[in-house]
Design a protein around this motif. Structure first.
Motif, PDB file in Angstrom:
ATOM      1  N   ARG A 425       0.447  -1.468   0.100  1.00 40.08           N
ATOM      2  CA  ARG A 425      -0.009   0.133   0.213  1.00 40.08           C
ATOM      3  C   ARG A 425       1.010   1.144  -0.400  1.00 40.08           C
ATOM      4  O   ARG A 425       1.123   2.054   0.779  1.00 40.08           O
ATOM      5  CB  ARG A 425      -1.247   0.146   1.014  1.00 40.08           C
ATOM      6  CG  ARG A 425      -1.932  -0.987   1.287  1.00 40.08           C
ATOM      7  CD  ARG A 425      -2.997  -1.203   2.437  1.00 40.08           C
ATOM      8  NE  ARG A 425      -4.247  -2.579   1.984  1.00 40.08           N
ATOM      9  CZ  ARG A 425      -5.568  -2.054   2.652  1.00 40.08           C
ATOM     10  NH1 ARG A 425      -5.539  -1.120   3.739  1.00 40.08           N
ATOM     11  NH2 ARG A 425      -6.307  -3.142   2.411  1.00 40.08           N
ATOM     12  N   GLY A 426       1.789   0.986  -0.716  1.00 42.48           N
ATOM     13  CA  GLY A 426       2.950   2.521  -0.854  1.00 42.48           C
ATOM     14  C   GLY A 426       3.966   2.631  -0.121  1.00 42.48           C
ATOM     15  O   GLY A 426       4.342   3.765  -0.213  1.00 42.48           O
ATOM     16  N   ALA A 427       3.847   1.624   1.254  1.00 45.36           N
ATOM     17  CA  ALA A 427       4.702   2.220   2.047  1.00 45.36           C
ATOM     18  C   ALA A 427       6.070   1.818   1.753  1.00 45.36           C
ATOM     19  O   ALA A 427       6.539   0.709   0.174  1.00 45.36           O
ATOM     20  CB  ALA A 427       5.041   0.873   3.368  1.00 45.36           C
ATOM     21  N   ASN A 428       7.750   2.467   2.257  1.00 42.64           N
ATOM     22  CA  ASN A 428       8.117   2.067   1.697  1.00 42.64           C
ATOM     23  C   ASN A 428       9.212   1.906   3.076  1.00 42.64           C
ATOM     24  O   ASN A 428      10.019   3.141   2.586  1.00 42.64           O
ATOM     25  CB  ASN A 428       8.944   3.504   0.588  1.00 42.64           C
ATOM     26  CG  ASN A 428      10.759   2.832   0.177  1.00 42.64           C
ATOM     27  OD1 ASN A 428      10.545   1.317  -0.268  1.00 42.64           O
ATOM     28  ND2 ASN A 428      11.719   3.711  -0.055  1.00 42.64           N
ATOM     29  N   GLU A 429       9.491   0.724   3.537  1.00 43.69           N
ATOM     30  CA  GLU A 429       9.952   0.599   5.275  1.00 43.69           C
ATOM     31  C   GLU A 429      10.428  -0.697   5.120  1.00 43.69           C
ATOM     32  O   GLU A 429       9.912  -1.485   4.047  1.00 43.69           O
ATOM     33  CB  GLU A 429       9.494   1.129   6.334  1.00 43.69           C
ATOM     34  CG  GLU A 429       8.135  -0.256   6.166  1.00 43.69           C
ATOM     35  CD  GLU A 429       6.934   0.223   7.689  1.00 43.69           C
ATOM     36  OE1 GLU A 429       7.150   1.553   7.996  1.00 43.69           O
ATOM     37  OE2 GLU A 429       6.098  -0.555   7.264  1.00 43.69           O
ATOM     38  N   LEU A 430      11.801  -1.076   5.937  1.00 48.57           N
ATOM     39  CA  LEU A 430      12.243  -2.000   6.421  1.00 48.57           C
ATOM     40  C   LEU A 430      11.664  -2.594   7.597  1.00 48.57           C
ATOM     41  O   LEU A 430      11.425  -1.759   8.567  1.00 48.57           O
ATOM     42  CB  LEU A 430      13.627  -1.700   6.699  1.00 48.57           C
ATOM     43  CG  LEU A 430      14.776  -1.061   5.734  1.00 48.57           C
ATOM     44  CD1 LEU A 430      16.557  -1.250   6.212  1.00 48.57           C
ATOM     45  CD2 LEU A 430      14.467  -2.411   4.820  1.00 48.57           C
ATOM     46  N   ARG A 431      11.566  -3.775   7.708  1.00 41.19           N
ATOM     47  CA  ARG A 431      10.474  -4.614   8.904  1.00 41.19           C
ATOM     48  C   ARG A 431      11.249  -5.928   9.100  1.00 41.19           C
ATOM     49  O   ARG A 431      12.163  -6.269   8.370  1.00 41.19           O
ATOM     50  CB  ARG A 431       9.125  -4.079   8.538  1.00 41.19           C
ATOM     51  CG  ARG A 431       8.618  -5.617   7.783  1.00 41.19           C
ATOM     52  CD  ARG A 431       7.401  -5.323   7.476  1.00 41.19           C
ATOM     53  NE  ARG A 431       6.619  -6.604   6.559  1.00 41.19           N
ATOM     54  CZ  ARG A 431       5.577  -6.709   6.060  1.00 41.19           C
ATOM     55  NH1 ARG A 431       4.326  -5.533   6.313  1.00 41.19           N
ATOM     56  NH2 ARG A 431       5.211  -7.547   4.915  1.00 41.19           N
ATOM     57  N   LEU A 432      10.357  -6.246   9.948  1.00 38.55           N
ATOM     58  CA  LEU A 432      11.298  -7.942  10.674  1.00 38.55           C
ATOM     59  C   LEU A 432      10.038  -8.716  10.787  1.00 38.55           C
ATOM     60  O   LEU A 432       9.223  -8.834  10.423  1.00 38.55           O
ATOM     61  CB  LEU A 432      12.329  -7.631  12.384  1.00 38.55           C
ATOM     62  CG  LEU A 432      12.712  -6.627  12.762  1.00 38.55           C
ATOM     63  CD1 LEU A 432      13.262  -6.588  13.999  1.00 38.55           C
ATOM     64  CD2 LEU A 432      13.911  -6.789  11.807  1.00 38.55           C
TER      65      LEU A 432
END
Length: 440
Positions: A425-432
């Motif tokens: 949904r358009g996010a641009n992030e690092l996650r675990l």
């Protein structure tokens, strides 16, 4: 007749076609019997004496290599049809489907499969297939950033579901249509089938667990069935049961099918193909598949004997207890080390998948900042943590065990997780991505 991903064990059908003077070309990737069918041509790297250096293609991979060979032959003037005009590099635009198929069939992402999927994902990001464009838009997948996870968890299950809950022609039409309107209608239809699939699997899992408990507990092999269960979803249910109980699982059902069919799943330790071959003659009709993922048909009057015969056969073959699998930890990290520079290094090992798994990292003594349950009935888990600079990084667990939901903000945990990029949904992030949790 050209077969794809089948045919290598279809003796009667190919013999009948031969009687009618119809030539058959078999393009398959399954194990070849000692005496293969009498086809005009067999393309299968598992044939005795075949010298091709790589053996682990999926059916679409073998098809692509066949196309590649034909294009090369034609470009060298190996045909007498002037209407055959293929531009140089044309076949590379087929790689989007090769990547989807290789990931969906859970083939090892080693050897030649790696470049096929690597470049296949690049083609998929530029695909001109209207159906895939519309489906990805419906699923809120950003095509520019699509990865193997999006294919494995979002796209492939929907393409596969039509043959399980409807007819595979719907997926074929989706992949070949040039009409945006037809693509929209097919995408909606496929999405509804996927919702029906989830409901059907949940109902089977509930009934299966009740049968296990009322039957006195677990045996060395779990064998369950119901004449009302739809064969098309049994593989998905069998996988979930196998993962929970760590035993080989055989499920059978009939639903609206003309005969009783089943699916089997196993982990390392029990080869399903060897197990079915070791059963008494007449139990199975058309058994086949892979060592840890197989299918079969069975006479309705034989289902009562299935569990007993499988347990007898298990003692005839080499096997070991599946048990709980140890989780390999590749490295210990601190949250502050998870940044875009670190992720850029990880990207060099992609695409991740079977036998080329994403890395497992250990994060010790994390303090949970926030806990959130989401998804249908709260079946997914999100844990938020704070880095030393105050920025929040989330850890996501899909279909997390209920025990994980007992975690509360302020608790200290050890976490095993994979590092991934989230563009949903358009996010641009690092996650675990949560692998396991130990609450302190």
């Amino acid at each position: 007749v050209i077969t794809l991903d089948c045919g290598i064990t279809d003796f009667e059908e190919i013999e009948e076609l031969g009687k009618r003077n119809i030539d058959v070309v078999i393009i398959d990737h399954h194990k070849v019997p000692e005496t293969p069918p009498k086809a005009l041509v067999i393309v299968d790297v598992h044939q005795p004496g075949d010298s091709y250096p790589f053996k682990d293609f999926c059916g679409a991979g073998v098809a692509f290599k066949t196309v590649e060979a034909l294009v090369k032959k034609w470009s060298l003037g190996g045909h007498d049809n002037e209407k055959v005009k293929i531009s140089e590099g044309w076949e590379k635009w087929l790689l989007d489907l090769v990547a989807i198929a290789t990931i969906a069939d859970m083939m090892p992402l080693l050897g030649e499969n790696r470049p096929l999927v690597f470049y296949g994902l690049k083609v998929l990001r530029k695909t001109k297939r209207i159906g895939l464009l519309v489906l990805c838009k419906r699923l809120k997948i950003d095509l520019k950033n699509i990865n193997e996870g999006d294919v494995g968890f979002m796209i492939a299950p929907r393409i596969n579901i039509t043959s399980r809950m409807g007819h595979a022609s719907s997926s074929y039409s989706l992949l070949t249509t040039s009409s945006a309107g037809e693509a929209a209608a097919l995408s909606e239809h496929i999405d509804l089938l996927n919702a029906d699939r989830r409901k059907a699997v949940d109902e089977i899992l509930k009934e299966a667990e009740e049968k296990i408990q009322s039957g006195g507990g677990l045996k060395d092999i779990i064998v369950l069935g119901n004449i009302s269960w739809k064969p098309g979803v049994l593989g998905l249910a069998a996988m979930r049961i196998m993962e929970k109980h760590r035993k080989p699982v055989f499920l059978w059902g009939k639903g609206d099918a003309p005969e009783v069919k089943g699916s089997a799943r196993s982990g390392a330790g029990v080869n399903l193909v060897e197990l079915m071959r070791a059963t008494a003659e007449g139990i199975f009709i058309h058994p086949g598949g892979h060592p840890f993922s197989a299918g079969f048909s069975i006479n309705a009057e034989k289902v009562e004997d299935l569990e007993r015969e499988l347990l007898i056969a298990l003692q005839k073959i080499p096997h070991s207890e599946m048990g709980e699998e140890a989780i390999n930890i590749d490295e210990e990290l601190a949250l502050d080390q998870v940044d875009w520079n670190f992720y850029s290094a990880l990207e060099k090992f992609q695409p991740f998948g079977m036998m080329n798994e994403n890395f497992n990292f250990l994060f010790s003594d994390l303090v949970v900042n926030k806990v959130k349950q989401f998804g249908n009935g709260g079946i997914h888990l999100q844990l938020d943590f704070k880095k030393s600079n105050g920025r929040v990084i989330s850890a996501i667990g899909f279909f997390s065990p209920e025990a994980h939901f007992e975690i509360m903000a302020g608790q200290k945990i050890d976490l095993i997780a994979k590092v991934e990029k989230n563009t949903f949904r358009g996010a641009n992030e690092l996650r675990l991505r949560i692998v396991d949790i130990h609450v302190k």
